[in-house]
Design a protein around this motif. Structure first.
Motif: not given
Length: 193
Positions: A114-115, A133-137, A153, A156-157, A177
């Motif tokens: 997360k994040k 994958f919550d708000d992951c780079d 996903f 995520s980005t 995405t």
């Protein structure tokens, strides 16, 4: 030297990079703002432990045990999770930096990231089924022969996943995405007119 058994203890503002941490098993312990960078954590077991605002970057985690371990707001650069014990391995990652870490062949089913920054992380041959994958780079993260079935996903980005080299059945993506699945085809996707 006898291994320690430590239970339900809170460690705050300890610099284990200088003093080291005693070998043994830590159950239900909380580590707050501790520095483990470059420390030798090999063969230490952390069971139901929580790490807050800790720096574990490039720590030696060879045969270390992480069972139901929570990492929140931690710096964890260059960790070799593929070298730690696989027995009951279970972690949760919340607002952490794991850049340049490796989970090669690690079983991570239902893991929540997360994040977090997961740049250049190696997920080769991992089981990430039903993981979130919550708000992951995920810039330059490696997915090769990875089980991503039912993984999420959507928030995520920066990931690139080859659908031909990974299991993605049931994985969740958004329209924005999904481009990460098409990168290898070198096609141009443009907004509709």
């Amino acid at each position: 030297m006898e291994e320690q058994f430590v239970e339900e203890k809170t460690f705050e503002r300890k610099d284990f990079s200088q003093t080291g941490i005693e070998k043994g098993e830590y159950d239900l312990c909380v580590f707050i703002n501790c520095n483990f960078s470059n420390s030798d954590l090999s063969k230490i077991r952390f069971i139901d432990c929580e790490f807050y605002d800790c720096n574990l970057s490039t720590a030696n985690i060879f045969q270390s045990g992480f069972q139901n371990a929570l990492f929140k707001d931690c710096k964890m650069l260059g960790l070799q999770f593929d070298k730690c014990s696989g027995f009951a391995f279970s972690i949760q990652i919340d607002n952490c930096q794991l850049n340049h870490s490796s989970f090669y062949k690690r079983k991570l089913s239902k893991t929540v990231f997360k994040k977090s920054k997961l740049r250049e992380v190696d997920f080769t041959e991992c089981d990430l089924s039903a993981s979130i994958f919550d708000d992951c780079d995920l810039l330059h993260a490696t997915f090769n022969n990875t089980n991503l079935q039912n993984a999420d996903f959507r928030n995520s980005t920066n990931f690139i996943i080859d659908p031909e080299n990974n299991k993605i059945k049931g994985a969740k993506f958004t329209l924005e995405t999904v481009i990460g699945l098409l990168t290898k085809y070198n096609i141009k996707i443009e907004p509709s007119i």
